[in-house]
Motif scaffolding. Structure first.
Motif, PDB file in Angstrom:
ATOM      1  N   TYR A   1      12.580  11.724 139.202  1.00 63.22           N
ATOM      2  CA  TYR A   1      11.591  10.702 139.563  1.00 63.22           C
ATOM      3  C   TYR A   1      10.171  11.245 139.460  1.00 63.22           C
ATOM      4  O   TYR A   1       9.288  10.633 138.859  1.00 63.22           O
ATOM      5  CB  TYR A   1      11.871  10.222 140.989  1.00 63.22           C
ATOM      6  N   LEU A   2       9.938  12.420 140.043  1.00 62.17           N
ATOM      7  CA  LEU A   2       8.591  12.989 140.097  1.00 62.17           C
ATOM      8  C   LEU A   2       8.061  13.308 138.708  1.00 62.17           C
ATOM      9  O   LEU A   2       6.854  13.181 138.451  1.00 62.17           O
ATOM     10  CB  LEU A   2       8.601  14.253 140.964  1.00 62.17           C
ATOM     11  N   ALA A   3       8.953  13.685 137.787  1.00 59.61           N
ATOM     12  CA  ALA A   3       8.515  14.011 136.424  1.00 59.61           C
ATOM     13  C   ALA A   3       7.799  12.828 135.787  1.00 59.61           C
ATOM     14  O   ALA A   3       6.747  12.989 135.137  1.00 59.61           O
ATOM     15  CB  ALA A   3       9.723  14.423 135.586  1.00 59.61           C
ATOM     16  N   PHE A   4       8.333  11.626 135.961  1.00 61.19           N
ATOM     17  CA  PHE A   4       7.703  10.450 135.360  1.00 61.19           C
ATOM     18  C   PHE A   4       6.399  10.096 136.064  1.00 61.19           C
ATOM     19  O   PHE A   4       5.444   9.649 135.421  1.00 61.19           O
ATOM     20  CB  PHE A   4       8.676   9.268 135.383  1.00 61.19           C
ATOM     21  N   GLU A   5       6.370  10.296 137.383  1.00 61.80           N
ATOM     22  CA  GLU A   5       5.134  10.006 138.103  1.00 61.80           C
ATOM     23  C   GLU A   5       4.016  10.953 137.660  1.00 61.80           C
ATOM     24  O   GLU A   5       2.881  10.533 137.414  1.00 61.80           O
ATOM     25  CB  GLU A   5       5.372  10.138 139.603  1.00 61.80           C
ATOM     26  N   LEU A   6       4.314  12.239 137.565  1.00 62.91           N
ATOM     27  CA  LEU A   6       3.290  13.215 137.166  1.00 62.91           C
ATOM     28  C   LEU A   6       2.851  12.996 135.724  1.00 62.91           C
ATOM     29  O   LEU A   6       1.659  13.056 135.399  1.00 62.91           O
ATOM     30  CB  LEU A   6       3.827  14.633 137.340  1.00 62.91           C
ATOM     31  N   ALA A   7       3.824  12.762 134.839  1.00 60.66           N
ATOM     32  CA  ALA A   7       3.485  12.560 133.431  1.00 60.66           C
ATOM     33  C   ALA A   7       2.566  11.365 133.261  1.00 60.66           C
ATOM     34  O   ALA A   7       1.566  11.421 132.518  1.00 60.66           O
ATOM     35  CB  ALA A   7       4.759  12.373 132.609  1.00 60.66           C
ATOM     36  N   ASP A   8       2.884  10.272 133.954  1.00 60.83           N
ATOM     37  CA  ASP A   8       2.104   9.048 133.810  1.00 60.83           C
ATOM     38  C   ASP A   8       0.722   9.197 134.435  1.00 60.83           C
ATOM     39  O   ASP A   8      -0.286   8.774 133.870  1.00 60.83           O
ATOM     40  CB  ASP A   8       2.867   7.895 134.475  1.00 60.83           C
ATOM     41  N   LYS A   9       0.660   9.817 135.614  1.00 57.93           N
ATOM     42  CA  LYS A   9      -0.621   9.928 136.312  1.00 57.93           C
ATOM     43  C   LYS A   9      -1.581  10.872 135.595  1.00 57.93           C
ATOM     44  O   LYS A   9      -2.766  10.541 135.421  1.00 57.93           O
ATOM     45  CB  LYS A   9      -0.386  10.416 137.737  1.00 57.93           C
ATOM     46  N   TYR A  10      -1.082  12.038 135.181  1.00 60.41           N
ATOM     47  CA  TYR A  10      -1.956  13.056 134.601  1.00 60.41           C
ATOM     48  C   TYR A  10      -1.970  13.037 133.076  1.00 60.41           C
ATOM     49  O   TYR A  10      -2.711  13.808 132.458  1.00 60.41           O
ATOM     50  CB  TYR A  10      -1.550  14.439 135.104  1.00 60.41           C
ATOM     51  N   GLN A  11      -1.135  12.176 132.471  1.00 62.34           N
ATOM     52  CA  GLN A  11      -1.097  12.064 131.008  1.00 62.34           C
ATOM     53  C   GLN A  11      -0.789  13.419 130.368  1.00 62.34           C
ATOM     54  O   GLN A  11      -1.507  13.910 129.494  1.00 62.34           O
ATOM     55  CB  GLN A  11      -2.414  11.482 130.495  1.00 62.34           C
ATOM     56  N   ILE A  12       0.312  14.017 130.818  1.00 66.84           N
ATOM     57  CA  ILE A  12       0.701  15.367 130.399  1.00 66.84           C
ATOM     58  C   ILE A  12       2.199  15.405 130.102  1.00 66.84           C
ATOM     59  O   ILE A  12       2.950  14.525 130.543  1.00 66.84           O
ATOM     60  CB  ILE A  12       0.401  16.407 131.502  1.00 66.84           C
ATOM     61  N   PRO A  13       2.667  16.441 129.406  1.00 68.16           N
ATOM     62  CA  PRO A  13       4.112  16.656 129.298  1.00 68.16           C
ATOM     63  C   PRO A  13       4.642  17.306 130.572  1.00 68.16           C
ATOM     64  O   PRO A  13       3.989  18.185 131.153  1.00 68.16           O
ATOM     65  CB  PRO A  13       4.236  17.594 128.094  1.00 68.16           C
TER      66      PRO A  13
END
Length: 847
Positions: A626-638
């Motif tokens: 879950y957190l992987a998608f939140e971080l990727a989307d928020k920070y625009q990072i892999p």
């Protein structure tokens, strides 16, 4: 035995199944016709059947093959009748309903006849003929009458099977059914009053034809909602806590679950300032005095059915009320070789394997040699008698010969499952239920399991450890699951709706999981031609507004380096599930290692922000997904989620998960004509839009660019963009999750990822108050604030399942002194008993 005492032997939850007949109490537990204490949906165990069988065509000869266990107390008259409580009546009705299925058996006829009447009426309206008119009426008449009789068992089912649920599907069915019945009565009355009304364009004629056509539409609605009730998991009382039982596929279907609602929710275009966090976890320590477990090692060649035996035993032991953990090691081949599966049953939650075992089962000769290094002095080894293996701990069993009697040597698996249950004196019903569930109508498997159970019960004088205490009430609330499935649930909870990957073990399981979920959710799944294509497709998906995922292992991730850099330059999110295996190159493709940390952190050219998460338990697999998608989307990072073969393939237990707590926050805005994709903001995070959502132009380019996204070689703009992207790293680092610390001593035993369970059990075995477990799930980027917890420890021991101590090196970069490193890179995960000795040795060297 009194009748009240008899009621406790009802065959439920692995209890014995006793019945009374003419003052005699019989044990019917071992009969396949009394599964779960029920016989042909007509009789229940734990009861006196004298009155129920009084009119039967047979007498007590049917009980002659069952052992007598006692007599009914004289003080309790056998023919005494009592009015059963309401719940007992519901249970009896439920059994009868399950046997005959009256509602679905009847309801299809009125549905079909209403549809036929509506279709024929359309033909009549086009070509008015008397025989058509008569056919319409009598079809409609029979459909209406049968519809009334179909409603009666339907309402009964609503009561006994769904507890009068007020879910929308039931309410719609009831209302539409009543309306259809009323309209049917009205239509019949109109026709009987004047049969020529069908030819008239009068108001009654129009109403008559409208009723015929409208009821045809009604039954389509009834059929639709009937299907949702039957196959859509409708009727559950608790919609917020979701069962993760993979044996119950209804969970994934329909719109009832919060996961489904969350998944189908529209995008939120706001940018929340709060960050996603993994929920706080409660760690449970188990003292050595509470621990009681038995370890079983099964060995044999690929193709002999070890995987089937693992599933049967794991499920059956769980049904019997034991905590279960299983893991496997296998060679890289489809047939042959020598593989093993370890199953541990315990009175406490188990999260790690052990090297030495209590029981070994050799399915072929090579397995005897392969498993020998894991025997203790009192390990009991079961081997086929044809192997002619000698030894004081060897028990020769005619598994193959007995299996052949049932028609196929492959029945040796279920025979040995029964034998193990018999040797351990675990109640047989749980095993037979599991065998029946796995093999459906193959009765020979049940017979083989029963034969094995009898053989096991007859084996005496074995020095086995005591059977752990069962806790059926606690264990039945848990679910057996492997790490692959848990990660898949995590990715779903994060809103994943696109998956592209090239198969590569041990990551392929996630691709398979998401493909299976695509039958129930709107998920685009594509097996790409290679790993380069899979990650670039993921970037394209995110660019278009999807939440996309790819999965791979070390060699595949090495090919993704350029696309990873493209993610960094274009600031396009990406989530990568990286399941590690030993390298370099092909290495040991079916074994386990934590060897790819450096590659996950440093892969790709040029500086750009990324996050690396490493779960160590089923709960963390879900939360990191879950957190992987939140971080990727928020920070625009892999974002890379690091797993490995051990974590992916091992099975342990987890409770229900409240998916409503995993809020899917979206970070997409509607663009204006002046929109700048790479606007230089204070946080370094530029507002992200997607093509077609607004009037702006959404540019993405692998070259250096200006704020609009246009290619530039201006050195000042280059510096500005590098500084902008670097500020994202600063914000990301501030969110780094602190490690979990268990204990109050001054010696920190530090681990990350999949070593969590082994370290926890090793420290429990040592029972040394000086030792503290420190577990990292967030492994990059690290921060001084995150690591400040380590300053309070006098000594620091880092445990890693690799050869280079990559995480220890990361800690050193931040000024953390590492006093000892415990490294293992032989293809195995850490074993709790071996790790105990390694930690003990390191502590002695430090003292």
């Amino acid at each position: 035995m009194t009748l009240d005492e008899l009621k406790s032997y009802d065959g439920k939850n692995s209890s014995k199944a006793y019945v009374a007949y003419k003052n005699v109490v019989y044990d019917v537990s071992k009969s396949p016709f009394w599964q779960e204490g029920e016989h042909e949906a007509s009789h229940s165990a734990g009861m006196d059947l004298t009155s129920e069988l009084s009119g039967a065509p047979h007498g007590d000869e049917v009980f002659k093959n069952f052992p007598v266990v006692g007599e009914v107390d004289e003080e309790e008259p056998l023919l005494k009748t009592q009015t059963p409580p309401l719940e007992d009546m519901k249970n009896r009705l439920r059994l009868l309903y399950k046997k005959f299925h009256p509602h679905p058996m009847i309801v299809h006829f009125p549905i079909a006849l209403h549809l036929f009447a509506a279709g024929l009426d359309i033909v009549f309206l086009d070509t008015p003929r008397e025989d058509y008119a008569v056919g319409v009426f009598y079809s409609f008449f029979v459909a209406t009458v049968m519809g009334f009789f179909a409603m009666i068992p339907g309402l009964l089912s609503w009561w006994i099977n769904y507890n009068l649920s007020t879910h929308r599907a039931f309410m719609v069915k009831i209302v539409v059914s009543v309306v259809t019945l009323i309209l049917g009565i009205v239509g019949i009355g109109i026709y009987l009053e004047n049969t020529n009304v069908v030819y008239d364009y009068s108001l009654l004629g129009i109403i008559y034809h409208a009723i015929i056509l409208f009821t045809g539409l009604n039954v389509i609605v009834l059929g639709y909602y009937g299907g949702k009730i039957s196959w859509g998991n409708i009727g559950e009382e608790n919609m917020q806590t979701v069962s993760l039982d993979m044996n119950e596929p209804k969970f994934f279907m329909g719109g009832a679950s919060p996961l489904d609602r969350k998944y189908e929710a529209p995008l939120s275009m706001s940018t929340p300032t709060s960050s996603a966090k993994i929920s706080e976890q409660k760690e449970r320590g188990v003292s050595s005095s509470e621990q009681a477990d038995i370890s079983i090692l099964i060995g044999g060649a690929a193709g002999l059915g070890i995987d089937t035996l693992e599933k049967i035993l794991s499920d059956a032991f769980k049904r019997s009320g034991y905590y279960v953990f299983s893991t496997k090691e296998f060679m890289s081949r489809v047939r042959g070789g020598s593989n093993t599966t370890l199953i541990r049953i315990a009175s406490f939650p188990v999260q790690a394997p052990c090297w030495e075992v209590d029981i070994a089962v050799a399915l072929d000769e090579l397995a005897l040699e392969h498993m020998k290094g894991r025997y203790k002095k009192d390990t009991v080894v079961f081997a086929d008698e044809s192997l002619n293996e000698k030894g004081s701990n060897i028990v020769a069993v005619a598994m193959k010969e007995r299996a052949k009697k049932f028609g196929d040597v492959r029945y040796a698996n279920t025979y040995m499952a029964g034998l193990l249950f018999g040797v351990l004196h675990v109640d047989e019903p749980a095993l037979l239920q599991t065998v029946e569930k796995h093999f459906k109508d193959e009765g020979a498997n049940i017979e083989a399991a029963q034969a094995g159970y009898e053989t096991g019960r007859d084996i005496r004088s074995l020095l086995l450890p005591p059977l752990p205490k069962a806790d059926i009430q606690a264990v039945e609330k848990l679910h057996l699951m492997d790490g692959t499935t848990a990660c898949g649930f995590g990715f779903l909870s994060g809103g994943c709706n696109m998956m592209t990957a090239y198969p590569m073990s041990p990551s392929t399981g996630v691709l398979n999981f998401m493909a299976s979920m695509s039958k129930h959710f709107d998920i685009a799944v594509e097996q790409s031609e290679d790993e380069i294509a899979s990650l670039t497709m993921v970037l394209g998906g995110w660019y278009g507004g999807a939440r996309a995922l790819t999965s791979t292992s070390g060699g595949g991730f090495a090919l993704m380096g350029e696309a990873l850099s493209l993610s960094g330059m274009t600031e396009t999110p990406a989530v990568i599930y990286l399941a590690q295996r030993p390298g370099p190159a092909t290495g040991l493709p079916t074994r386990s290692e934590q060897g790819d940390l450096n590659m996950a952190i440093y892969s790709g050219h040029g500086p750009f922000a990324r996050a690396v998460l490493a779960p160590g338990s089923l709960q963390e697999c879900i939360e990191c997904g879950y957190l992987a998608f939140e971080l990727a989307d928020k920070y625009q990072i892999p974002v890379v989620v690091l797993s490995d073969q051990y974590l992916a393939d091992s099975m342990s237990m987890i409770g229900d998960i409240d998916f409503s707590s995993y809020e899917q926050r979206r970070y997409i805005i509607k663009s204006t004509k002046e929109y700048e994709r790479y606007a230089d903001t204070e946080s370094g995070i530029s507002p992200r839009s997607v093509p077609g959502f607004g009037e702006g132009l959404v540019c993405a380019v692998g070259d250096e660019h200006d704020e609009r996204g246009q290619i530039t070689e201006d050195y000042k703009m280059r510096e500005q963009m590098i500084e902008k992207r670097a500020r994202k790293s600063e914000a990301l680092t501030s969110e780094a999750l602190s490690p979990v610390c268990i204990g109050e001593g001054d010696i920190a035993v530090i681990g990350w990822g999949s070593s969590k369970g082994a370290i926890a059990e090793a420290l429990q075995r040592l029972d040394d108050p000086r030792l503290v477990q420190v577990h990292f799930t967030w492994v990059h980027p690290l921060s001084r604030e995150q690591l400040s917890v380590l300053d309070s420890y006098k000594y620091k021991i880092v445990v890693e399942n690799n050869a280079d101590g990559a995480f220890a090196d990361q800690l050193k970069l931040y000024g953390v002194k590492v006093d000892e490193k415990i490294l293992q890179s032989n293809g195995f995960s850490f074993f709790a008993d071996q790790l105990k000795s390694m930690i003990e040795k390191s502590v002695k060297e430090l003292s």
